[in-house]
Scaffold this motif. Structure first.
Motif, PDB file in Angstrom:
ATOM      1  N   ARG A  48       0.839  -1.197   0.000  1.00 54.87           N
ATOM      2  CA  ARG A  48       0.000   0.000   0.000  1.00 54.87           C
ATOM      3  C   ARG A  48       0.872   1.243   0.000  1.00 54.87           C
ATOM      4  O   ARG A  48       1.996   1.229   0.503  1.00 54.87           O
ATOM      5  N   PHE A  49       0.310   2.331  -0.503  1.00 54.86           N
ATOM      6  CA  PHE A  49       1.032   3.596  -0.516  1.00 54.86           C
ATOM      7  C   PHE A  49       1.019   4.243   0.863  1.00 54.86           C
ATOM      8  O   PHE A  49       2.010   4.792   1.314  1.00 54.86           O
ATOM      9  N   SER A  50      -0.130   4.182   1.544  1.00 56.42           N
ATOM     10  CA  SER A  50      -0.224   4.753   2.884  1.00 56.42           C
ATOM     11  C   SER A  50      -1.342   4.061   3.660  1.00 56.42           C
ATOM     12  O   SER A  50      -2.200   3.404   3.075  1.00 56.42           O
ATOM     13  N   TYR A  51      -1.299   4.238   4.983  1.00 56.65           N
ATOM     14  CA  TYR A  51      -2.312   3.668   5.856  1.00 56.65           C
ATOM     15  C   TYR A  51      -2.210   4.340   7.221  1.00 56.65           C
ATOM     16  O   TYR A  51      -1.179   4.907   7.575  1.00 56.65           O
ATOM     17  N   SER A  52      -3.290   4.256   7.974  1.00 57.79           N
ATOM     18  CA  SER A  52      -3.324   4.808   9.335  1.00 57.79           C
ATOM     19  C   SER A  52      -3.176   3.663  10.337  1.00 57.79           C
ATOM     20  O   SER A  52      -3.241   2.484   9.965  1.00 57.79           O
ATOM     21  N   ALA A  53      -3.034   4.017  11.607  1.00 67.67           N
ATOM     22  CA  ALA A  53      -2.941   2.987  12.652  1.00 67.67           C
ATOM     23  C   ALA A  53      -4.221   2.160  12.697  1.00 67.67           C
ATOM     24  O   ALA A  53      -4.179   0.941  12.893  1.00 67.67           O
ATOM     25  N   ASP A  54      -5.365   2.823  12.492  1.00 62.93           N
ATOM     26  CA  ASP A  54      -6.639   2.089  12.473  1.00 62.93           C
ATOM     27  C   ASP A  54      -6.694   1.115  11.298  1.00 62.93           C
ATOM     28  O   ASP A  54      -7.175  -0.009  11.442  1.00 62.93           O
ATOM     29  N   GLU A 126      10.971  -0.392   5.212  1.00 57.89           N
ATOM     30  CA  GLU A 126       9.522  -0.610   5.206  1.00 57.89           C
ATOM     31  C   GLU A 126       9.188  -1.969   5.825  1.00 57.89           C
ATOM     32  O   GLU A 126       8.266  -2.087   6.644  1.00 57.89           O
ATOM     33  N   ASN A 127       9.938  -3.001   5.444  1.00 58.31           N
ATOM     34  CA  ASN A 127       9.707  -4.335   6.006  1.00 58.31           C
ATOM     35  C   ASN A 127       9.927  -4.343   7.515  1.00 58.31           C
ATOM     36  O   ASN A 127       9.168  -4.972   8.260  1.00 58.31           O
ATOM     37  N   SER A 128      10.958  -3.650   7.958  1.00 56.46           N
ATOM     38  CA  SER A 128      11.255  -3.572   9.385  1.00 56.46           C
ATOM     39  C   SER A 128      10.119  -2.887  10.134  1.00 56.46           C
ATOM     40  O   SER A 128       9.702  -3.331  11.218  1.00 56.46           O
ATOM     41  N   ASN A 129       9.585  -1.814   9.558  1.00 59.65           N
ATOM     42  CA  ASN A 129       8.467  -1.112  10.186  1.00 59.65           C
ATOM     43  C   ASN A 129       7.222  -2.002  10.238  1.00 59.65           C
ATOM     44  O   ASN A 129       6.516  -2.053  11.255  1.00 59.65           O
ATOM     45  N   THR A 130       6.954  -2.709   9.149  1.00 61.65           N
ATOM     46  CA  THR A 130       5.791  -3.596   9.126  1.00 61.65           C
ATOM     47  C   THR A 130       5.947  -4.714  10.161  1.00 61.65           C
ATOM     48  O   THR A 130       4.996  -5.062  10.853  1.00 61.65           O
ATOM     49  N   LEU A 131       7.162  -5.254  10.289  1.00 60.72           N
ATOM     50  CA  LEU A 131       7.410  -6.282  11.314  1.00 60.72           C
ATOM     51  C   LEU A 131       7.209  -5.722  12.714  1.00 60.72           C
ATOM     52  O   LEU A 131       6.676  -6.417  13.590  1.00 60.72           O
ATOM     53  N   ILE A 140      -0.797  -0.568  18.178  1.00 63.51           N
ATOM     54  CA  ILE A 140      -0.145   0.141  17.086  1.00 63.51           C
ATOM     55  C   ILE A 140      -0.466   1.616  17.208  1.00 63.51           C
ATOM     56  O   ILE A 140      -1.640   2.007  17.295  1.00 63.51           O
ATOM     57  N   THR A 141       0.579   2.429  17.214  1.00 64.15           N
ATOM     58  CA  THR A 141       0.392   3.876  17.353  1.00 64.15           C
ATOM     59  C   THR A 141       0.405   4.530  15.976  1.00 64.15           C
ATOM     60  O   THR A 141       0.853   3.935  14.990  1.00 64.15           O
ATOM     61  N   GLU A 142      -0.078   5.764  15.938  1.00 70.17           N
ATOM     62  CA  GLU A 142      -0.043   6.534  14.672  1.00 70.17           C
ATOM     63  C   GLU A 142       1.399   6.739  14.215  1.00 70.17           C
ATOM     64  O   GLU A 142       1.681   6.741  13.016  1.00 70.17           O
ATOM     65  N   HIS A 143       2.310   6.894  15.169  1.00 71.22           N
ATOM     66  CA  HIS A 143       3.719   7.079  14.824  1.00 71.22           C
ATOM     67  C   HIS A 143       4.275   5.863  14.079  1.00 71.22           C
ATOM     68  O   HIS A 143       5.051   6.003  13.142  1.00 71.22           O
ATOM     69  N   MET A 144       3.871   4.693  14.478  1.00 67.53           N
ATOM     70  CA  MET A 144       4.340   3.462  13.812  1.00 67.53           C
ATOM     71  C   MET A 144       3.778   3.367  12.397  1.00 67.53           C
ATOM     72  O   MET A 144       4.457   2.850  11.509  1.00 67.53           O
ATOM     73  N   ALA A 145       2.550   3.834  12.210  1.00 64.56           N
ATOM     74  CA  ALA A 145       1.884   3.704  10.901  1.00 64.56           C
ATOM     75  C   ALA A 145       2.246   4.847   9.967  1.00 64.56           C
ATOM     76  O   ALA A 145       1.924   4.787   8.776  1.00 64.56           O
ATOM     77  N   ALA A 146       2.905   5.864  10.463  1.00 66.71           N
ATOM     78  CA  ALA A 146       3.222   7.027   9.622  1.00 66.71           C
ATOM     79  C   ALA A 146       4.312   6.740   8.624  1.00 66.71           C
ATOM     80  O   ALA A 146       5.144   5.944   8.768  1.00 66.71           O
TER      81      ALA A 146
END
Length: 146
Positions: A48-54, A126-131, A140-146
């Motif tokens: 995906r290009f972007s997503y929120s914590a929700d 990106e993979n590290s963030n998704t993991l 999951i916080t908004e900071h993690m999903a940003a």
């Protein structure tokens, strides 16, 4: 460094890397198709290009525990190989083009090989963030999903 890249940018090595890319691509999509329930209404997070914590919480909730385990496996094993293969292939193709072109050598286009190298670095980030989001689920916080 350029001598090594020139030597490695042979048709034989590029062709083998292209085959390896196709094989890793087939494994990746086979895995997604059979084990990762690709019939979900949305693409996986790393596509995906972007997503929120929700969005992340909803997606990870939808795929369930087994889906989260499969997704983690895919990121740790399959998607760990893929950027390395396509990054190396792109670097060698660019090197071959520069090697064959007098104008490319004249204008110093060797830094172009930094583009695929940078793409690989960002792919791993990106993979590290998704993991990290998979590990933190459901916190999951908004900071993690940003």
């Amino acid at each position: 460094m350029s001598k090594l890249l020139f030597k490695l940018s042979s048709n034989k090595i590029i062709f083998r890397l292209l085959l390896l890319l196709l094989v890793t691509d087939l494994i990746w999509f086979q895995f997604y198709g059979m084990r990762f329930h690709f019939n979900l209404p949305e693409n996986p997070l790393d596509m995906r290009f972007s997503y929120s914590a929700d969005d992340v919480r909803d997606y990870l909730n939808t795929i369930g525990e087994a889906g989260r385990q499969d997704y983690e496996y895919a990121l740790r094993v399959i998607d760990a190989m893929f950027p390395l293969v396509y990054g190396t292939l792109l670097i060698l193709v660019i090197t071959k083009i520069v090697k064959k072109s007098y104008h490319a050598r004249l204008f110093g286009l060797y830094p172009l090989i930094l583009i695929p190298a940078g793409i690989v670095v960002f792919d791993y980030m990106e993979n590290s963030n998704t993991l990290s989001m998979l590990t933190a689920y459901p916190d999951i916080t908004e900071h993690m999903a940003a």
